[in-house]
Write a protein that holds these residues in place. Structure first.
Motif, PDB file in Angstrom:
ATOM      1  N   LEU A 207      93.494  10.324  60.821  1.00 25.82           N
ATOM      2  CA  LEU A 207      93.268   8.899  60.623  1.00 25.82           C
ATOM      3  C   LEU A 207      92.619   8.572  59.274  1.00 25.82           C
ATOM      4  CD1 LEU A 207      93.891   9.157  63.651  1.00 25.82           C
ATOM      5  CD2 LEU A 207      92.167   7.404  64.087  1.00 25.82           C
ATOM      6  N   ILE A 208      91.744   9.425  58.812  1.00 24.73           N
ATOM      7  CA  ILE A 208      91.039   9.189  57.549  1.00 24.73           C
ATOM      8  C   ILE A 208      91.607  10.103  56.467  1.00 24.73           C
ATOM      9  CG2 ILE A 208      88.819   9.321  56.372  1.00 24.73           C
ATOM     10  CD1 ILE A 208      88.918   7.033  58.336  1.00 24.73           C
ATOM     11  N   LYS A 209      91.897   9.512  55.310  1.00 22.78           N
ATOM     12  CA  LYS A 209      92.387  10.293  54.178  1.00 22.78           C
ATOM     13  C   LYS A 209      91.265  10.455  53.148  1.00 22.78           C
ATOM     14  CE  LYS A 209      96.271   9.151  56.309  1.00 22.78           C
ATOM     15  NZ  LYS A 209      96.249   8.515  57.651  1.00 22.78           N
ATOM     16  N   ALA A 210      91.321  11.533  52.376  1.00 18.24           N
ATOM     17  CA  ALA A 210      90.288  11.793  51.380  1.00 18.24           C
ATOM     18  C   ALA A 210      90.235  10.669  50.357  1.00 18.24           C
ATOM     19  CB  ALA A 210      90.551  13.126  50.687  1.00 18.24           C
ATOM     20  N   GLU A 211      89.030  10.331  49.932  1.00 21.62           N
ATOM     21  CA  GLU A 211      88.842   9.261  48.965  1.00 21.62           C
ATOM     22  C   GLU A 211      89.630   9.539  47.689  1.00 21.62           C
ATOM     23  OE1 GLU A 211      85.146   6.899  46.740  1.00 21.62           O
ATOM     24  OE2 GLU A 211      84.745   8.517  48.177  1.00 21.62           O
ATOM     25  N   GLY A 212      90.326   8.531  47.210  1.00 26.74           N
ATOM     26  CA  GLY A 212      91.104   8.672  45.988  1.00 26.74           C
ATOM     27  C   GLY A 212      92.490   9.237  46.185  1.00 26.74           C
ATOM     28  N   LEU A 213      92.804   9.681  47.414  1.00 25.35           N
ATOM     29  CA  LEU A 213      94.127  10.240  47.724  1.00 25.35           C
ATOM     30  C   LEU A 213      94.565  11.266  46.665  1.00 25.35           C
ATOM     31  CD1 LEU A 213      95.991   6.950  48.780  1.00 25.35           C
ATOM     32  CD2 LEU A 213      94.490   8.409  50.158  1.00 25.35           C
ATOM     33  N   PRO A 214      93.787  12.329  46.476  1.00 21.46           N
ATOM     34  CA  PRO A 214      94.076  13.275  45.386  1.00 21.46           C
ATOM     35  C   PRO A 214      95.326  14.102  45.650  1.00 21.46           C
ATOM     36  CG  PRO A 214      92.342  14.137  46.796  1.00 21.46           C
ATOM     37  CD  PRO A 214      92.594  12.735  47.262  1.00 21.46           C
ATOM     38  N   ASP A 215      95.982  14.517  44.580  1.00 25.33           N
ATOM     39  CA  ASP A 215      97.118  15.427  44.702  1.00 25.33           C
ATOM     40  C   ASP A 215      96.692  16.691  45.445  1.00 25.33           C
ATOM     41  OD1 ASP A 215      98.800  13.738  43.357  1.00 25.33           O
ATOM     42  OD2 ASP A 215      98.913  14.931  41.526  1.00 25.33           O
ATOM     43  N   PHE A 216      97.645  17.270  46.189  1.00 30.18           N
ATOM     44  CA  PHE A 216      97.354  18.494  46.938  1.00 30.18           C
ATOM     45  C   PHE A 216      98.677  19.183  47.245  1.00 30.18           C
ATOM     46  CE2 PHE A 216      96.836  20.830  50.952  1.00 30.18           C
ATOM     47  CZ  PHE A 216      95.748  21.635  50.643  1.00 30.18           C
ATOM     48  N   THR A 217      98.728  20.475  46.995  1.00 29.87           N
ATOM     49  CA  THR A 217      99.914  21.264  47.321  1.00 29.87           C
ATOM     50  C   THR A 217      99.538  22.263  48.401  1.00 29.87           C
ATOM     51  OG1 THR A 217     100.741  21.063  45.060  1.00 29.87           O
ATOM     52  CG2 THR A 217     101.699  22.798  46.440  1.00 29.87           C
TER      53      THR A 217
ATOM     54  N   LEU B 194      91.820  22.501  54.311  1.00 28.02           N
ATOM     55  CA  LEU B 194      92.319  21.241  54.860  1.00 28.02           C
ATOM     56  C   LEU B 194      93.004  20.408  53.783  1.00 28.02           C
ATOM     57  CD1 LEU B 194      89.400  20.114  57.183  1.00 28.02           C
ATOM     58  CD2 LEU B 194      91.703  20.773  57.901  1.00 28.02           C
ATOM     59  N   ALA B 195      94.182  19.881  54.116  1.00 29.47           N
ATOM     60  CA  ALA B 195      94.827  18.914  53.239  1.00 29.47           C
ATOM     61  C   ALA B 195      94.000  17.629  53.240  1.00 29.47           C
ATOM     62  CB  ALA B 195      96.245  18.639  53.729  1.00 29.47           C
ATOM     63  N   PRO B 196      94.085  16.828  52.186  1.00 33.59           N
ATOM     64  CA  PRO B 196      93.261  15.608  52.124  1.00 33.59           C
ATOM     65  C   PRO B 196      93.686  14.537  53.120  1.00 33.59           C
ATOM     66  CG  PRO B 196      94.665  15.802  50.185  1.00 33.59           C
ATOM     67  CD  PRO B 196      94.786  17.095  50.919  1.00 33.59           C
ATOM     68  N   TRP B 197      94.735  14.766  53.862  1.00 34.70           N
ATOM     69  CA  TRP B 197      95.123  13.817  54.918  1.00 34.70           C
ATOM     70  C   TRP B 197      94.826  14.366  56.317  1.00 34.70           C
ATOM     71  CZ3 TRP B 197      98.523  16.082  51.447  1.00 34.70           C
ATOM     72  CH2 TRP B 197      99.399  17.063  51.940  1.00 34.70           C
TER      73      TRP B 197
ATOM     74  N   SER C 257     106.906   6.140  37.145  1.00 36.06           N
ATOM     75  CA  SER C 257     107.850   7.106  37.705  1.00 36.06           C
ATOM     76  C   SER C 257     107.134   7.900  38.788  1.00 36.06           C
ATOM     77  CB  SER C 257     108.375   8.059  36.626  1.00 36.06           C
ATOM     78  OG  SER C 257     107.328   8.831  36.081  1.00 36.06           O
ATOM     79  N   GLY C 258     107.870   8.340  39.764  1.00 36.73           N
ATOM     80  CA  GLY C 258     107.283   9.135  40.822  1.00 36.73           C
ATOM     81  C   GLY C 258     106.562   8.310  41.875  1.00 36.73           C
ATOM     82  N   TYR C 259     105.465   8.892  42.394  1.00 35.81           N
ATOM     83  CA  TYR C 259     104.757   8.309  43.532  1.00 35.81           C
ATOM     84  C   TYR C 259     103.253   8.299  43.244  1.00 35.81           C
ATOM     85  CZ  TYR C 259     109.262   9.241  45.670  1.00 35.81           C
ATOM     86  OH  TYR C 259     110.612   9.266  45.946  1.00 35.81           O
ATOM     87  N   PRO C 260     102.475   7.576  44.049  1.00 41.73           N
ATOM     88  CA  PRO C 260     101.028   7.533  43.807  1.00 41.73           C
ATOM     89  C   PRO C 260     100.352   8.904  43.857  1.00 41.73           C
ATOM     90  CG  PRO C 260     101.681   5.704  45.189  1.00 41.73           C
ATOM     91  CD  PRO C 260     102.892   6.582  45.059  1.00 41.73           C
ATOM     92  N   ASN C 261     100.903   9.846  44.605  1.00 41.33           N
ATOM     93  CA  ASN C 261     100.433  11.238  44.559  1.00 41.33           C
ATOM     94  C   ASN C 261     101.587  12.142  44.996  1.00 41.33           C
ATOM     95  OD1 ASN C 261     100.478  11.241  47.405  1.00 41.33           O
ATOM     96  ND2 ASN C 261      98.298  10.772  47.567  1.00 41.33           N
TER      97      ASN C 261
END
Length: 563
Positions: free
Chosen positions: A227-237, A251-254, A153-157
């Motif tokens: 262009l580069i996203k944080a390793e593991g694509l962690p959740d972030f609000t 900074l957001a992880p993206w 359910s939901g999304y990868p992050n």
């Protein structure tokens, strides 16, 4: 009022403005939004031949270069920022031959040409993404993008798109079952590239060389911090009050990950293979300015848009703080500061500087926006802000139509809006259409001279003709003539290559500095303010009516004096 004691440069004068230094350190670059600049064939869409026909006006204005927003092949889901072929021109705008003719004519006029490159993402119609959709999970084709298995359910992050809604879209397998999800910072039609993939890096080296070989003088890099996203694509609000493109201390992880710098060092080696001081300019919405300065270290990019400066209100203290911070942080890495007040993503500063309510980047304004500003107040402040900006050392960017004093168009009908933000937020955010309305050239012509047939891809307001270039050319006090005078004096006094020294004023609402042989005085107060006696009588130009005879600078205005 505009008082000028200088001669305009010849349109064919291509000498640098920096007294022997690289041209980009002090240049004034004019942004063309292709679909809204000039339409040569009457279909309502601006095009490359239309640009070429109007280049003389930009040379006469006194800018050093033009920057073209995307004109590449595209389904146009996001006004060309969804690219399906990076090495071809979309038929909406013309052909590669039309581009070559534009470059040749620009160079004849002493104008350099910068194109907008979109490396963070492409169109979902790009052949690579179509191949990825047709390939299996884990395939080399899918590795060019950012695919993840869908959770139950939901999304990868929990990441949300800049345009609203989730940053993930689910694919469908050939048998009709739900497939993997792919990442898109922007619209679902704009899948993000995986910049850890060598195929992606090699492809963009080829794209750079393709346009450099055609005489292109440089690239404005869209979303250069994404262009580069944080390793593991962690959740972030993120902070809900933050600009959608970034710009917060956290900074957001993206956004703004360190890996982007390796990419631009690689690109810099490509540009350095070519003669003629080819340049890279970063669209990087990052804070603080010490972080933004990393994009313009000596082996990376040449310029970075100064978004903290663009984000300032009409406030003397805020402006002075940002100028000081900019000059300090960019100088620390040997780069010029590059100033900007408007572009195709923000509310035009002839409106924005008079807004009294919060206006987050990308949201735009419209008929239901509370407290829409008084146009006269907005224009007065815009003229004052522009006169201040163009007195600063370093480079500057002008967005098409700001030299005419164009306001944001708030009254667009809902059915005319085209920005993805409008659709992805179900009309809750107006988006950026209001700053993209085709610009006026001739007051008495169809579509105010934009199109011979009267067609216009976004409707122009009835009052647009009052801002037309031909009418302003005849008015000594027009915004067009103010900009022309500012740019002529800026060149004559080599202000772009100068140095700023603050001067004491009698009011906190008045900023004063010297640069080269010019003294700039800007009054941010709604009341006239006293001038130092030594400055009286040496006015070169003023953004509003001069009260110099009374020993004052007019309310919300800027005056240039000579020493």
């Amino acid at each position: 009022m505009v008082t000028v004691m200088t001669q305009m440069r010849s349109s064919a004068d291509s000498s640098p403005t920096s007294n022997g230094d690289e041209w980009w350190r002090s240049s004034v670059i004019y942004q063309i939004y292709p679909r809204s600049f000039a339409d040569s064939n009457g279909d309502g869409m601006g095009d490359l031949p239309g640009m070429t026909q109007r280049l003389d006006s930009l040379a006469a204005l006194g800018v050093d270069a033009i920057w073209l927003s995307p004109f590449f092949a595209s389904p146009q889901k996001d006004a060309g920022y969804d690219v399906s072929d990076y090495c071809d021109v979309d038929p909406l705008f013309g052909t590669l031959e039309d581009y070559d003719r534009l470059v040749a004519r620009a160079h004849e006029l002493g104008l350099r040409v910068i194109v907008d490159l979109v490396p963070n993402h492409c169109s979902d119609k790009h052949p690579w993404f179509q191949e990825a959709l047709a390939s299996d999970p884990g395939s080399p084709e899918r590795d060019r993008f950012i695919f993840r298995d869908a959770p139950e359910s939901g999304y990868p992050n929990n990441w949300d798109s800049v345009f609203g809604g989730p940053m993930w879209t689910q694919t469908t397998n050939p048998d009709g079952t739900p497939g993997q999800m792919y990442l898109h910072i922007f619209d679902s039609s704009q899948p993000d590239f995986n910049w850890h993939n060598e195929d992606v890096r090699a492809m963009f080296r080829d794209v750079l060389r393709f346009w450099l070989d055609r005489g292109t003088d440089g690239f404005r890099v869209d979303v250069a911090h994404g262009l580069i996203k944080a390793e593991g694509l962690p959740d972030f609000t993120p902070d809900p009050t933050a600009a959608s493109m970034g710009g917060t201390e956290e900074l957001a992880p993206w956004w703004g990950q360190d890996g982007v710098h390796e990419i631009y060092r690689d690109w810099r080696t490509v540009l350095d293979e070519y003669d003629g001081e080819r340049v890279l300019c970063a669209e990087a919405w990052v804070n603080p300015l010490s972080l933004m300065a990393k994009w313009v270290r000596s082996d990376e990019m040449h310029q970075a848009f100064n978004f903290p400066y663009l984000s300032c209100g009409f406030d003397a203290a805020q402006i002075r703080y940002t100028i000081d911070e900019s000059l300090r942080e960019f100088a620390a890495v040997g780069a010029p500061s590059t100033w900007v007040l408007s572009n195709h993503d923000v509310v035009r500063h002839a409106t924005r500087l008079a807004l009294t309510d919060e206006n987050p980047q990308g949201e735009g304004i419209g008929p239901k926006t509370p407290n829409l500003p008084d146009p006269a107040v907005g224009l007065r402040r815009a003229r004052a802000a522009s006169a201040l900006m163009l007195a600063l050392p370093g480079g500057a960017y002008i967005y098409q139509g700001e030299e005419l004093g164009l306001p944001e168009v708030a009254e667009l009908p809902d059915e005319a809006r085209q920005d993805p933000t409008w659709f992805r937020t179900n009309g809750e955010r107006y988006g950026r259409d209001g700053c993209r309305v085709p610009i006026p050239w001739e007051a008495d012509s169809p579509a105010a001279g934009f199109s011979s047939t009267g067609a216009s891809w976004l409707p122009q307001p009835e009052y647009w003709a009052g801002y037309a270039r031909d009418a302003q050319q005849q008015d000594p006090g027009s915004t067009l003539n103010l900009y022309t005078a500012l740019l002529a004096l800026r060149r004559e006094h080599a202000l772009g290559a100068g140095a700023l020294a603050w001067l004491e004023s009698e009011s906190e609402q008045v900023l004063m500095f010297s640069n080269s042989s010019v003294i700039m005085v800007a009054n941010f107060s709604p009341e006239a303010q006293p001038l130092p006696e030594r400055l009286r009588g040496s006015v070169q130009l003023a953004s509003s009516a001069v009260q110099d005879a009374a020993g004052q600078v007019a309310a919300e205005s800027t005056i240039w004096f000579t020493k």
